[in-house]
Every structure is written in structure tokens, then in C-alpha cells.
Design an enzyme around this catalytic site. Structure first.
Site, PDB file in Angstrom:
ATOM      1  N   ARG A 249      -4.355 107.080  59.055  1.00 31.64           N
ATOM      2  CA  ARG A 249      -2.919 106.666  59.757  1.00 31.64           C
ATOM      3  C   ARG A 249      -1.800 107.006  59.098  1.00 31.64           C
ATOM      4  O   ARG A 249      -0.421 107.243  59.363  1.00 31.64           O
ATOM      5  CB  ARG A 249      -2.833 105.368  60.348  1.00 31.64           C
TER       6      ARG A 249
ATOM      7  N   ARG B 224     -17.035 100.733  68.362  1.00 29.51           N
ATOM      8  CA  ARG B 224     -16.884  99.504  68.679  1.00 29.51           C
ATOM      9  C   ARG B 224     -16.563  99.112  70.189  1.00 29.51           C
ATOM     10  O   ARG B 224     -16.954  98.439  70.867  1.00 29.51           O
ATOM     11  CB  ARG B 224     -15.534  98.889  67.902  1.00 29.51           C
TER      12      ARG B 224
ATOM     13  N   ARG C  53     -18.555 115.956  61.982  1.00 26.40           N
ATOM     14  CA  ARG C  53     -18.749 116.827  60.821  1.00 26.40           C
ATOM     15  C   ARG C  53     -19.715 116.138  59.927  1.00 26.40           C
ATOM     16  O   ARG C  53     -20.090 116.833  58.917  1.00 26.40           O
ATOM     17  CB  ARG C  53     -17.415 116.958  60.227  1.00 26.40           C
TER      18      ARG C  53
ATOM     19  N   TYR D 148     -19.870 120.630  66.921  1.00 31.18           N
ATOM     20  CA  TYR D 148     -18.726 120.654  67.921  1.00 31.18           C
ATOM     21  C   TYR D 148     -18.621 121.784  68.807  1.00 31.18           C
ATOM     22  O   TYR D 148     -18.629 121.591  70.121  1.00 31.18           O
ATOM     23  CB  TYR D 148     -17.222 120.668  67.117  1.00 31.18           C
TER      24      TYR D 148
ATOM     25  N   LYS E 206      -5.902 107.952  73.002  1.00 34.00           N
ATOM     26  CA  LYS E 206      -4.155 108.339  72.678  1.00 34.00           C
ATOM     27  C   LYS E 206      -3.940 108.343  71.408  1.00 34.00           C
ATOM     28  O   LYS E 206      -4.526 108.122  70.478  1.00 34.00           O
ATOM     29  CB  LYS E 206      -3.610 106.906  73.253  1.00 34.00           C
TER      30      LYS E 206
END
Length: 330
Positions: free
Chosen positions: A168, A21, A41, A61, A100
Site C-alpha cells: 500500500r 481470509r 506467481r 495466470y 476494489k
């Protein structure tokens, strides 16, 4: 590595929503950056990202980190995966822009920043809002006495509840609300009040069945007695604001952390016999930070000031964890 006149060739390690986004559109629009590779992945997801941003190579990766023609890596992986992959990228000789928080604790943040410094590499934590011009304007107004002598600072970043499957709510993956949302008011307090800020007390609401921090409140203070009331969480209405109460007035900034590029921010100033709204120019904070990152790499800029803020932020988060009263919630 790229010559100074060439664009910075960036590989993207992970296909998170924030990359889709905000950060990758900003990189694609930056003449100093070429999105050169994408890794995930989920190969189908990586190819969808690649198709939207100029069809860079799709790699694994480890393959991306081993690519000699990749100058820098952007890492938007979940918070608790940062330390491992940032270290791998630095050891592979790549500059790093990491979402972050840089890591989940101060010790690992110190180690990563020291590793970057020892190798002459840029490691920048992608805290975007200080790169919006509205904060420069507010800081100047405060210095010019817009509210008199500052007494109290309040900052809030809260969002509505997410689905139970959201990462989260996984402390071992996303790290919880302190690391995801709490970073914003903590960083804002450092930006406006300075590095001598200390945490005095905190309350964390913790989901009983997962151990995830879902919200909290932090009381901090400067050596001169300016207090900071910092609120964060993911069980609220949506709020992102900063307010400054002084000896002669109040200044409030809404959409302090997430203004889209099309938004003209509005400052609200209140004094005893005065009410004022100041409309500020639009600005693109994601565009600003990706240009800042590219310029730091291409010109060899000194990153010690940015590193010091990231270190202090990580220590304050550790202090919150250490001092907080934890309250279990369903």
C-alpha cells in the site's frame, strides 16, 4: 459456460490476504460457486490456497484465463494491476469479480465497464459493505425520519501504520490510502447521499520518500446542501464508522465496513431527551456478495446500476486527486 443449474466455476487470479481470509471462504461455502482453479506467481502459495479450498487446479495466470471450463474470475491483485488483468479476463470471455478499487482512475474504469457491457459479461467491483443488512436498516431508518432531516454525514475508515514493505506504500502497486481505504467512506457517501454528491475540497498527506498517500480528508456536498466529511488513512487508530446528524437527532454506526459474520452490529441513536441502542442481526457480507455475483452471472442479471455506482465512485476519486492540497510527511 456453465448451465444455470450448475455452479459457477471460478478461477482465482492472485492469492491476496483478503482472498484467504474472507472471499475464498465465502466462495467455498456458497453452493452456487465452485472454486475451480488458483493462479499465483508464487506456486507454493497457490498450492497452499488450493489445499485450503478444495484442491482446485493450480495454473499460471494466462493458462487460467485460457481455460474453457472456467466461467468467471476473481481478481484480488494489487489495485494498480487490476485494469490490465480485468481487461484480459473480459477479453477471454470471463465474468469478473474484481477487488476494489476497480482501477486507479475513472477513464480505465469506464473502459472496463463498457467492455464488459459490450460482451454481455458481469463485472462487479468487490465493495462488500453495502451487502450487509445493517446498511439496509440504517437507510430505512433515515427514510423514516430517525434523525429528522439529514444535515451532515461523516464516515471514517482508518487503520494503524503498516510495515514499510507493505504494497500500500507503493503508489505503482497498491495505489496508497486513497484507493485502499478512501474508497470506503466515498462509497458510503454515495450509498447514503446519492450520485449527485460532489467533492468540494480535500487534503492528502503524502509520504515524501515514496509519494504514497497515507491519509486524507474529503469535504463533499449534495445539491441540497447535505455535507459529507470523509476521513481515511493508514497512520491512525482503527476506526470504521458512519454517523448521520439530522435536524432532530444523531445516528451512529460503528464497524460500518468490516463487521465479521459473528458480530451483532449496534446502532446508537441520540436525541435531546433520548438515548437508544439497537442491536441488529448478524450478517455475512462476503457470503452475500459472492452469492450476488453468482446469481448475476447465472441468471443474466442487469448490472447497469452497479456499474453506474462504480463509475461515479471512480470519478469522485479523480476529483479528490485533482482538487486536493497535498502535504508531504516523513
Amino acid at each position: 459456460m456453465a448451465a444455470a443449474q450448475d455452479p459457477l466455476r471460478v478461477g482465482v487470479l492472485g492469492c491476496a490476504d483478503i482472498a484467504w481470509r474472507r472471499t475464498l471462504p465465502a466462495m467455498a461455502a456458497c453452493p452456487d460457486i465452485e472454486v475451480a482453479a488458483v493462479a499465483s506467481r508464487d506456486e507454493a502459495k497457490a498450492r497452499r490456497f488450493a489445499a485450503a479450498f478444495g484442491d482446485p487446479r493450480v495454473l499460471g495466470y494466462e493458462e487460467l484465463l485460457a481455460s474453457r471450463d472456467i466461467d468467471a474470475v476473481y481478481i484480488p491483485l494489487p489495485a494498480m494491476f487490476h485494469a490490465d488483468w480485468v481487461a484480459k479476463a473480459l477479453r477471454a470471455g470471463k465474468h469478473v469479480l474484481a477487488e476494489k478499487p476497480l482501477t486507479g482512475d475513472a477513464k480505465s474504469a469506464d473502459e472496463l465497464l463498457a467492455l464488459a457491457e459490450s460482451r454481455g459479461l458481469v463485472l462487479l467491483e468487490n465493495v462488500v459493505f453495502p451487502h450487509h443488512s445493517q446498511h439496509v436498516r440504517v437507510r430505512q431508518m433515515l427514510a423514516d425520519g430517525a434523525v429528522g432531516d439529514l444535515r451532515d454525514f461523516t464516515s471514517v475508515f482508518t487503520i494503524p501504520p503498516l510495515s514499510d514493505e507493505n504494497m500500500r506504500y507503493r503508489p505503482d502497486i497498491g495505489g496508497g490510502a486513497l484507493l485502499d481505504m478512501g474508497v470506503y467512506p466515498i462509497r458510503a457517501a454515495l450509498y447514503y447521499l446519492g450520485p449527485a454528491l460532489e467533492v468540494l475540497h480535500a487534503v492528502l498527506r503524502v509520504r515524501a520518500r515514496t509519494g504514497a498517500v497515507v491519509s486524507g480528508r474529503i469535504l463533499a456536498c449534495t445539491p441540497g446542501g447535505v455535507t459529507a466529511d470523509l476521513v481515511f488513512g493508514m497512520e491512525h487508530s482503527y476506526r470504521t464508522s458512519c454517523a448521520f446528524a439530522g435536524s432532530s437527532g444523531l445516528l451512529r454506526l460503528d464497524r460500518a465496513f468490516t463487521p465479521p459474520p459473528s458480530l451483532q452490529p449496534v446502532l446508537h441513536i441520540e436525541r435531546q431527551d433520548h438515548r437508544e441502542e439497537i442491536t441488529l442481526p448478524m450478517d455475512d457480507q462476503f457470503g452475500n456478495i459472492v452469492r450476488y455475483f453468482a446469481n448475476a452471472v447465472l441468471t443474466g442479471s442487469n448490472m447497469l446500476d452497479q456499474s453506474a455506482v462504480s463509475r461515479r465512485q471512480a470519478r469522485l476519486i479523480d476529483d479528490v486527486e485533482r482538487l486536493a492540497i497535498r502535504i508531504e510527511v516523513p
